[in-house]
Scaffold this motif. Structure first.
Motif, mmCIF file in Angstrom:
data_model
loop_
_atom_site.group_PDB
_atom_site.id
_atom_site.type_symbol
_atom_site.label_atom_id
_atom_site.label_comp_id
_atom_site.label_asym_id
_atom_site.label_seq_id
_atom_site.Cartn_x
_atom_site.Cartn_y
_atom_site.Cartn_z
ATOM 1 N N ARG A 61 27.003 -4.987 6.504
ATOM 2 C CA ARG A 61 26.057 -6.073 6.773
ATOM 3 C C ARG A 61 25.993 -6.910 5.501
ATOM 4 N N VAL A 62 26.379 -8.170 5.591
ATOM 5 C CA VAL A 62 26.399 -9.065 4.445
ATOM 6 C C VAL A 62 25.237 -10.039 4.575
ATOM 7 N N VAL A 63 24.409 -10.099 3.548
ATOM 8 C CA VAL A 63 23.191 -10.913 3.572
ATOM 9 C C VAL A 63 23.258 -11.968 2.473
ATOM 10 N N VAL A 64 22.965 -13.213 2.842
ATOM 11 C CA VAL A 64 22.966 -14.317 1.879
ATOM 12 C C VAL A 64 21.648 -15.074 1.985
ATOM 13 N N PRO A 65 20.777 -14.978 0.985
ATOM 14 C CA PRO A 65 19.563 -15.791 0.982
ATOM 15 C C PRO A 65 19.808 -17.128 0.298
ATOM 16 N N ASP A 66 18.967 -18.105 0.586
ATOM 17 C CA ASP A 66 18.889 -19.307 -0.242
ATOM 18 C C ASP A 66 17.988 -18.977 -1.424
ATOM 19 N N LEU A 67 18.426 -19.293 -2.640
ATOM 20 C CA LEU A 67 17.553 -19.091 -3.790
ATOM 21 C C LEU A 67 16.347 -20.022 -3.694
ATOM 22 N N PRO A 68 15.181 -19.585 -4.145
ATOM 23 C CA PRO A 68 13.973 -20.411 -4.056
ATOM 24 C C PRO A 68 14.167 -21.815 -4.617
ATOM 25 N N GLY A 69 13.742 -22.800 -3.822
ATOM 26 C CA GLY A 69 13.844 -24.196 -4.229
ATOM 27 C C GLY A 69 15.112 -24.874 -3.769
ATOM 28 N N PHE A 70 16.050 -24.115 -3.187
ATOM 29 C CA PHE A 70 17.313 -24.671 -2.720
ATOM 30 C C PHE A 70 17.518 -24.341 -1.246
ATOM 31 N N GLY A 71 18.308 -25.179 -0.573
ATOM 32 C CA GLY A 71 18.542 -24.969 0.842
ATOM 33 C C GLY A 71 17.249 -25.035 1.623
ATOM 34 N N ALA A 72 17.010 -24.015 2.452
ATOM 35 C CA ALA A 72 15.798 -23.983 3.277
ATOM 36 C C ALA A 72 14.674 -23.186 2.636
ATOM 37 N N ALA A 73 14.881 -22.701 1.407
ATOM 38 C CA ALA A 73 13.873 -21.866 0.750
ATOM 39 C C ALA A 73 12.865 -22.706 -0.026
ATOM 40 N N GLU A 74 11.614 -22.323 0.060
ATOM 41 C CA GLU A 74 10.565 -23.023 -0.667
ATOM 42 C C GLU A 74 10.655 -22.741 -2.159
ATOM 43 N N ALA A 75 10.140 -23.666 -2.938
ATOM 44 C CA ALA A 75 10.121 -23.489 -4.391
ATOM 45 C C ALA A 75 9.137 -22.391 -4.778
ATOM 46 N N LEU A 76 9.379 -21.799 -5.936
ATOM 47 C CA LEU A 76 8.440 -20.827 -6.486
ATOM 48 C C LEU A 76 7.235 -21.552 -7.063
ATOM 49 N N PRO A 77 6.075 -20.904 -7.113
ATOM 50 C CA PRO A 77 4.916 -21.550 -7.726
ATOM 51 C C PRO A 77 5.075 -21.721 -9.232
ATOM 52 N N GLY A 78 5.849 -20.838 -9.844
ATOM 53 C CA GLY A 78 6.071 -20.904 -11.283
ATOM 54 C C GLY A 78 7.430 -21.480 -11.625
ATOM 55 N N ARG A 79 7.926 -21.126 -12.797
ATOM 56 C CA ARG A 79 9.179 -21.667 -13.288
ATOM 57 C C ARG A 79 10.383 -21.011 -12.612
ATOM 58 N N HIS A 80 11.412 -21.826 -12.394
ATOM 59 C CA HIS A 80 12.649 -21.333 -11.794
ATOM 60 C C HIS A 80 13.633 -20.994 -12.911
ATOM 61 N N ASP A 81 13.512 -19.783 -13.416
ATOM 62 C CA ASP A 81 14.383 -19.344 -14.501
ATOM 63 C C ASP A 81 15.076 -18.046 -14.093
ATOM 64 N N VAL A 82 15.892 -17.504 -14.973
ATOM 65 C CA VAL A 82 16.656 -16.312 -14.626
ATOM 66 C C VAL A 82 15.761 -15.126 -14.281
ATOM 67 N N PRO A 83 14.723 -14.806 -15.075
ATOM 68 C CA PRO A 83 13.869 -13.666 -14.705
ATOM 69 C C PRO A 83 13.212 -13.829 -13.337
ATOM 70 N N ALA A 84 12.772 -15.065 -13.016
ATOM 71 C CA ALA A 84 12.125 -15.289 -11.723
ATOM 72 C C ALA A 84 13.114 -15.104 -10.577
ATOM 73 N N TYR A 85 14.317 -15.638 -10.741
ATOM 74 C CA TYR A 85 15.325 -15.473 -9.702
ATOM 75 C C TYR A 85 15.770 -14.017 -9.582
ATOM 76 N N ALA A 86 15.851 -13.314 -10.706
ATOM 77 C CA ALA A 86 16.221 -11.898 -10.662
ATOM 78 C C ALA A 86 15.168 -11.087 -9.905
ATOM 79 N N ARG A 87 13.902 -11.399 -10.134
ATOM 80 C CA ARG A 87 12.834 -10.709 -9.391
ATOM 81 C C ARG A 87 12.951 -10.997 -7.902
#
Length: 314
Positions: A61-87
């Motif tokens: 089963r292969v799963v592909v999300p849109d990263l927050p703020g891109f595609g159909a995904a909503e932006a994060l409330p905080g900063r879009h940095d590596v630690p936030a995306y890793a979480r």
């Protein structure tokens, strides 16, 4: 094979879209592979690899999300940095594969995010594949001048008045120029496909700040920062004509990761996900077969050997 869109409920109460290919996640023998796309992309960019990889075994089963703020995904409330995306990636992994550690795959900026997601706790994943990994800061590499110009471009896009900034960031001529620079294939039909993909999806971002923050993360972060914490099977897939992730940096990263595997695809640059998706999927499938998850009952079927004309070296 087309992906099935689902809305995923994350532990923090947020919901995010994912696209699944291949086996049903509820199947007892299913093994999950989580793919992370690159900067300014969305799930469409990895659809070719996802579909081809799912086709190598009925248990994948292969799963592909849109990263927050891109595609159909909503932006994060905080900063879009590596630690936030890793979480975010770790949260998605915990939900899509709660019973076993999924394999993790990241392309380009997604390689940075994936590496840091693993570094935060290797037991959450069974293996790590990095496609065109960013092993050195872009602001210090051979494309440093272009990266500095891009830095000015994204800063202007974020600071100019809203309509002007939006128009600049979504400018089709600039997007086409980026696409022309990155594509290495001489095949006219494939080049048209790549340019069309970038035209359709390269400007699918929710807010201007998302683009600037993610760009800053993409040119300052590296996989190398997390190399000493990648205590799991690691696969590197590179293109020998990649100007964004040069081959010499891939060899240095390979040396930093004892036991890692490096496959180099000849005649391709940074867009392996568009130019050679089937070959990339075969390489990943073979790697997964040799590195099954500890609690995976049915290993991935071996992929057929690559044809000599592909120019893959290890």
């Amino acid at each position: 094979m087309s992906g099935r869109q689902e809305m995923l409920d994350l532990p923090d109460g947020a919901t995010t879209p994912i696209w699944s290919y291949g086996a049903d996640g509820g199947a007892p023998s299913a093994r999950t592979v989580l793919l992370v796309h690159g900067f300014r992309g969305d799930h469409h960019g990895l659809a070719g690899i996802a579909a081809a990889l799912a086709g190598t075994s009925p248990t994948l089963r292969v799963v592909v999300p849109d990263l927050p703020g891109f595609g159909a995904a909503e932006a994060l409330p905080g900063r879009h940095d590596v630690p936030a995306y890793a979480r975010f990636v770790r949260s998605v992994a915990a939900v899509v594969s709660p019973a076993s550690a999924p394999a993790l795959v990241g392309h380009s900026f997604g390689s940075i995010v994936a590496a840091h997601a693993v570094a935060a706790g290797p037991d959450a994943f069974s293996s790590l594949t990095l496609i065109n990994p960013i092993a050195a800061p872009a602001l210090e590499g051979p494309q440093a001048l272009m990266s500095r110009l891009a830095q000015l471009y994204y800063a202007a896009g974020a600071r100019l008045p809203e309509p002007v900034g939006q128009a600049l960031l979504r400018n089709r001529a600039i997007v086409r120029l980026m696409s022309e620079v990155m594509a290495t294939t001489k095949d006219p039909a494939l080049r048209r496909f790549i340019h069309d993909q970038h035209r359709r999806y390269f400007s699918a971002f929710s807010q201007r700040r998302v683009v600037q923050e993610a760009f800053t993360a993409s040119v300052t972060g590296t996989v190398t920062e997390a190399a000493d914490r990648l205590d799991l099977p690691v696969q590197l897939i590179a293109g020998n004509a990649d100007d964004i992730a040069p081959l010499d940096t891939q060899h240095r990263l390979h040396a930093l990761l004892p036991g890692s595997e490096l496959s180099v695809i000849a005649g391709v640059g940074h867009l392996t996900h568009y130019e050679t998706p089937e070959l990339v999927a075969e390489l990943i499938a073979d790697f997964l077969d040799r590195h099954p998850a500890p609690d995976t009952a049915t290993p991935v079927a071996p992929a057929p050997p690559a044809a000599p004309a592909t120019g893959v070296t290890s």
